[in-house]
Design a protein around this motif. Structure first.
Motif, PDB file in Angstrom:
ATOM      1  N   ASP A 156      35.491  34.710  52.228  1.00 37.22           N
ATOM      2  CA  ASP A 156      36.072  35.135  50.473  1.00 37.22           C
ATOM      3  C   ASP A 156      37.192  33.903  50.596  1.00 37.22           C
ATOM      4  O   ASP A 156      38.194  34.888  51.005  1.00 37.22           O
ATOM      5  CB  ASP A 156      36.044  36.405  50.306  1.00 37.22           C
ATOM      6  N   GLY A 157      37.808  32.522  51.210  1.00 37.48           N
ATOM      7  CA  GLY A 157      38.866  32.244  51.108  1.00 37.48           C
ATOM      8  C   GLY A 157      39.782  32.798  52.056  1.00 37.48           C
ATOM      9  O   GLY A 157      40.970  32.415  52.048  1.00 37.48           O
ATOM     10  N   SER A 158      39.564  33.379  52.901  1.00 36.11           N
ATOM     11  CA  SER A 158      40.068  33.914  53.837  1.00 36.11           C
ATOM     12  C   SER A 158      41.057  32.680  54.526  1.00 36.11           C
ATOM     13  O   SER A 158      40.422  32.143  54.919  1.00 36.11           O
ATOM     14  CB  SER A 158      40.262  34.897  54.609  1.00 36.11           C
ATOM     15  N   GLU A 159      41.830  32.495  55.259  1.00 35.15           N
ATOM     16  CA  GLU A 159      42.792  30.942  56.482  1.00 35.15           C
ATOM     17  C   GLU A 159      41.578  31.880  57.376  1.00 35.15           C
ATOM     18  O   GLU A 159      41.405  32.036  57.964  1.00 35.15           O
ATOM     19  CB  GLU A 159      43.685  31.429  56.595  1.00 35.15           C
ATOM     20  N   GLN A 160      40.525  30.143  58.110  1.00 36.81           N
ATOM     21  CA  GLN A 160      40.577  30.402  59.113  1.00 36.81           C
ATOM     22  C   GLN A 160      41.126  29.834  60.014  1.00 36.81           C
ATOM     23  O   GLN A 160      41.026  28.523  60.232  1.00 36.81           O
ATOM     24  CB  GLN A 160      39.245  29.190  58.936  1.00 36.81           C
ATOM     25  N   ALA A 161      41.834  30.097  61.251  1.00 31.17           N
ATOM     26  CA  ALA A 161      43.089  29.901  61.994  1.00 31.17           C
ATOM     27  C   ALA A 161      42.218  29.287  62.907  1.00 31.17           C
ATOM     28  O   ALA A 161      42.840  28.616  64.343  1.00 31.17           O
ATOM     29  CB  ALA A 161      43.948  30.930  62.508  1.00 31.17           C
ATOM     30  N   THR A 470      43.231  21.834  54.953  1.00 27.63           N
ATOM     31  CA  THR A 470      44.146  22.139  55.354  1.00 27.63           C
ATOM     32  C   THR A 470      45.510  23.069  55.078  1.00 27.63           C
ATOM     33  O   THR A 470      46.009  23.432  53.911  1.00 27.63           O
ATOM     34  CB  THR A 470      43.931  21.253  56.366  1.00 27.63           C
ATOM     35  N   VAL A 471      46.113  23.862  55.927  1.00 26.50           N
ATOM     36  CA  VAL A 471      47.412  24.526  56.007  1.00 26.50           C
ATOM     37  C   VAL A 471      47.505  23.860  56.860  1.00 26.50           C
ATOM     38  O   VAL A 471      47.564  23.272  58.000  1.00 26.50           O
ATOM     39  CB  VAL A 471      46.638  25.934  56.251  1.00 26.50           C
ATOM     40  N   ASP A 472      49.735  22.854  56.165  1.00 32.62           N
ATOM     41  CA  ASP A 472      50.458  22.922  56.972  1.00 32.62           C
ATOM     42  C   ASP A 472      49.901  20.997  57.490  1.00 32.62           C
ATOM     43  O   ASP A 472      51.177  20.292  57.679  1.00 32.62           O
ATOM     44  CB  ASP A 472      50.625  23.187  57.501  1.00 32.62           C
ATOM     45  N   LEU A 473      48.470  20.855  57.089  1.00 35.31           N
ATOM     46  CA  LEU A 473      48.216  19.278  57.728  1.00 35.31           C
ATOM     47  C   LEU A 473      48.470  18.291  56.339  1.00 35.31           C
ATOM     48  O   LEU A 473      47.807  17.907  55.413  1.00 35.31           O
ATOM     49  CB  LEU A 473      47.080  19.430  58.622  1.00 35.31           C
ATOM     50  N   LYS A 474      49.152  17.032  56.705  1.00 34.08           N
ATOM     51  CA  LYS A 474      49.523  16.329  55.640  1.00 34.08           C
ATOM     52  C   LYS A 474      49.008  15.160  56.112  1.00 34.08           C
ATOM     53  O   LYS A 474      48.347  13.785  55.144  1.00 34.08           O
ATOM     54  CB  LYS A 474      50.697  16.036  55.597  1.00 34.08           C
ATOM     55  N   ASN A 491      47.074  23.503  66.539  1.00 33.24           N
ATOM     56  CA  ASN A 491      47.042  23.762  64.760  1.00 33.24           C
ATOM     57  C   ASN A 491      46.035  23.853  63.049  1.00 33.24           C
ATOM     58  O   ASN A 491      46.472  23.372  62.301  1.00 33.24           O
ATOM     59  CB  ASN A 491      48.393  23.683  64.233  1.00 33.24           C
ATOM     60  N   SER A 492      44.841  23.464  63.432  1.00 33.89           N
ATOM     61  CA  SER A 492      43.874  23.224  62.626  1.00 33.89           C
ATOM     62  C   SER A 492      43.789  24.441  62.318  1.00 33.89           C
ATOM     63  O   SER A 492      42.626  24.902  62.374  1.00 33.89           O
ATOM     64  CB  SER A 492      42.664  22.590  63.197  1.00 33.89           C
ATOM     65  N   ARG A 493      44.287  24.801  60.420  1.00 35.39           N
ATOM     66  CA  ARG A 493      43.882  26.090  59.896  1.00 35.39           C
ATOM     67  C   ARG A 493      43.080  25.466  58.651  1.00 35.39           C
ATOM     68  O   ARG A 493      44.149  24.973  57.990  1.00 35.39           O
ATOM     69  CB  ARG A 493      45.184  26.612  59.739  1.00 35.39           C
ATOM     70  N   LEU A 494      42.725  26.287  58.296  1.00 38.67           N
ATOM     71  CA  LEU A 494      41.894  25.793  57.031  1.00 38.67           C
ATOM     72  C   LEU A 494      41.353  26.431  56.278  1.00 38.67           C
ATOM     73  O   LEU A 494      41.206  28.035  57.178  1.00 38.67           O
ATOM     74  CB  LEU A 494      40.457  24.797  57.471  1.00 38.67           C
ATOM     75  N   LEU A 495      41.068  26.178  54.858  1.00 40.49           N
ATOM     76  CA  LEU A 495      40.691  27.022  53.560  1.00 40.49           C
ATOM     77  C   LEU A 495      39.815  26.917  53.077  1.00 40.49           C
ATOM     78  O   LEU A 495      39.372  26.014  52.491  1.00 40.49           O
ATOM     79  CB  LEU A 495      41.850  26.961  52.714  1.00 40.49           C
ATOM     80  N   PHE A 496      38.678  27.644  52.377  1.00 40.19           N
ATOM     81  CA  PHE A 496      37.396  27.113  52.235  1.00 40.19           C
ATOM     82  C   PHE A 496      37.330  27.924  50.923  1.00 40.19           C
ATOM     83  O   PHE A 496      37.051  29.180  51.016  1.00 40.19           O
ATOM     84  CB  PHE A 496      36.379  27.497  52.977  1.00 40.19           C
ATOM     85  N   GLU A 497      37.097  27.337  49.965  1.00 34.13           N
ATOM     86  CA  GLU A 497      36.809  27.003  48.737  1.00 34.13           C
ATOM     87  C   GLU A 497      35.543  27.248  48.119  1.00 34.13           C
ATOM     88  O   GLU A 497      34.802  25.922  47.731  1.00 34.13           O
ATOM     89  CB  GLU A 497      38.595  26.268  47.742  1.00 34.13           C
ATOM     90  N   LYS A 498      35.087  28.240  47.309  1.00 36.49           N
ATOM     91  CA  LYS A 498      33.333  27.843  46.733  1.00 36.49           C
ATOM     92  C   LYS A 498      33.309  26.974  45.479  1.00 36.49           C
ATOM     93  O   LYS A 498      34.182  26.692  45.117  1.00 36.49           O
ATOM     94  CB  LYS A 498      33.333  29.330  46.360  1.00 36.49           C
ATOM     95  N   ARG A 499      32.308  26.138  46.059  1.00 37.20           N
ATOM     96  CA  ARG A 499      31.774  25.220  45.011  1.00 37.20           C
ATOM     97  C   ARG A 499      31.075  25.522  44.101  1.00 37.20           C
ATOM     98  O   ARG A 499      30.152  26.510  44.382  1.00 37.20           O
ATOM     99  CB  ARG A 499      31.469  23.945  45.692  1.00 37.20           C
TER     100      ARG A 499
END
Length: 501
Positions: A156-161, A470-474, A491-499
């Motif tokens: 449910d959108g939690s950060e996937q570290a 992504t979290v913190d990656l530009k 340091n690949s941390r991802l967030l997933f937003e439902k489409r």
């Protein structure tokens, strides 16, 4: 007494240098970093785990296109010229002694076997990776990709570290399906064993690399006295034990009654495939006719589990990370998915997946910038002439894929992410060995088509359901790397937003 010892040492050194005179002669003509007797240039690569990969990359990048370095008495020649790479990978099929440091875990497998045995094994295993077999597992790929979507939905959108481990467990489970008949026919698989296998394999890779950057551990008698050697042996035994359990389960399914039961249950998983075409049943059949040993089956199985699952998991994670960094490119991928697969409730067919051309280019461009296996090592047993250089017999040839893929002479603006580099007209302009994420020639990756097919299915399924951030990656340059045989982001941390469609 002292004079005799001194004389013996002098004779030994002269004899050693005489035997290697042609190696030393040709090596002298190739530029390279400073080296010292016995250690060579290895001390220059002494580094901590955190900066080991960066150090190797910077050292080799500063010496392109051709350089050399010594690691003890072993000569390593590095080239980033595509013409050289083609010649090396087509004529030098022997693997470098460097891989011997892997120990017993996959010593008798396709990765490390001597050329004559490798040819026999490759011929035995090739039928298990034909188009008929791979196409028959499309539905399995879709099924387990949907389980990844369910996992992300539950998060449910939690950060996937640590998404790599999650995907790795799924791809390892998937790899059991085209490997064995038993697991192709059953929903259940030994999940706890899969988790243990992943953890053990990760530790094996860690120790392998730790041995390399602590160069004194490359001396066998020092290595065998170390605590790391004992831990490594224990980890290898655990890895083999898990593979043995899977082989034993497969062996049980060979009985007529069991086989008939499984046949009736297998339709939804494997279509019209023939049991003995699958990887492990095929090897078991060949074992009965004494064409392959049980130990070789064990090590080929261990290699297949790792090679077919870890590389896929890392590729999927890396593409998702790249798309999180470049939302405009992610939107183009999504629009293609909507165009080809307009209904979310309908599973994608094999034909539809093959029409996802832009996604295919995104995957290829990701593997250009970040090849999961960044280096290839070969050993030459005869002199090879490449332009004005002679790569002498007895040398190790290192092909740095990661540098080859970022050569500014081949790739304009090499650090820019641009999927259109892989449009047909652009591909035709380049040498065929300027892009080799799966190696090249007859000793390339046997699971190339399997891996690309699974990656596309998994990405298509996930990206239809989620927008990735992504979290913190530009930029992809912000990714920190850890090299454990394969290239892994730290340091690949991802967030997933439902489409919503």
């Amino acid at each position: 007494m002292i004079s005799w010892i001194f004389l013996t040492c002098v004779i030994f050194i002269i004899s050693f240098l005489w035997k290697k005179r042609w190696l030393l002669y040709h090596a002298w003509k190739i530029p390279g970093p400073f080296s010292v007797p016995l250690l060579g240039s290895a001390f220059l690569l002494s580094a901590t785990k955190n900066n080991f990969f960066d150090l190797i990359y910077r050292t080799l990048d500063s010496c392109r296109p051709v350089t050399k370095f010594w690691a003890g008495s072993q000569l390593y020649i590095v080239t980033t010229r595509p013409t050289h790479v083609e010649k090396i990978l087509t004529s030098c099929l022997g693997k470098s002694p460097f891989y011997d440091n892997l120990g017993s875990v996959i010593k008798d497998s396709l990765l490390t076997l001597k050329v004559s045995l490798w040819k026999e094994h490759r011929k035995m295993i090739n039928p298990s990776f034909n188009s008929k077999i791979l196409n028959s597992f499309h539905d399995v790929f879709v099924k387990y990709s949907k389980e990844m979507v369910k996992f992300l939905n539950d998060a449910d959108g939690s950060e996937q570290a640590n998404l790599v481990s999650v995907i790795w467990e799924k791809t390892l489970d998937i790899s059991l399906r085209p490997t064995t008949w038993y697991y192709s026919c059953h929903e259940a698989s030994p999940c706890s064993c899969l988790t243990l296998f992943i953890n053990v394999d990760f530790r094996i890779e860690e120790i392998f690399i730790e041995r390399f950057h602590k160069f004194w551990l490359l001396i066998d008698f020092v290595w065998k006295l170390s605590s790391l050697h004992k831990e490594y042996q224990a980890a290898c035994q655990t890895s083999h034990g898990i593979a043995e359990d899977i082989i034993a389960e497969e062996h049980k399914s060979c009985g007529t009654e069991t086989r008939n039961t499984l046949l009736s249950e297998s339709i939804q998983f494997s279509g019209d495939i023939i049991r003995n075409e699958l990887f492990l049943p095929r090897l078991n059949t060949l074992n009965h006719s004494n064409q392959i040993t049980r130990k070789e089956i064990l090590e080929e199985t261990s290699l297949m589990f790792v090679a077919s699952s870890e590389t896929t998991a890392l590729t999927v994670n890396m593409v998702l990370t790249i798309l999180g960094i470049y939302p405009d490119i992610q939107e183009k991928v999504f629009q293609e998915l909507v165009s080809v697969l307009p209904t979310i409730e309908k599973d994608p067919t094999l034909k539809e997946i093959s029409r996802l051309d832009y996604l295919d280019r995104v995957i290829k461009e990701t593997l250009r910038l970040v090849p999961i296996v960044p280096f290839i090592l070969r050993f030459t047993d005869e002199d090879i002439k490449c332009d004005s250089y002679v790569f002498p017999a007895g040398s190790n040839i290192l092909v740095p894929i990661i540098l080859l893929h970022r050569d500014p002479d081949v790739w304009p603006e090499p650090e820019k992410f641009n999927p259109d580099r892989f449009l047909p007209d652009e591909v035709a302009k380049r040498h065929r060995c300027s892009y080799i994420p799966f190696s090249f020639g007859s000793r390339n990756c046997i699971g190339l088509r399997y891996g690309m097919m699974l990656v596309k299915v998994m990405l298509a399924t996930i990206l239809r359901s989620f927008k990735v951030q992504t979290v913190d990656l530009k930029s992809w340059k912000d990714i920190e790397w850890e090299y454990l045989i394969m290239l892994k982001p730290k340091n690949s941390r991802l967030l997933f937003e439902k489409r919503t469609f």
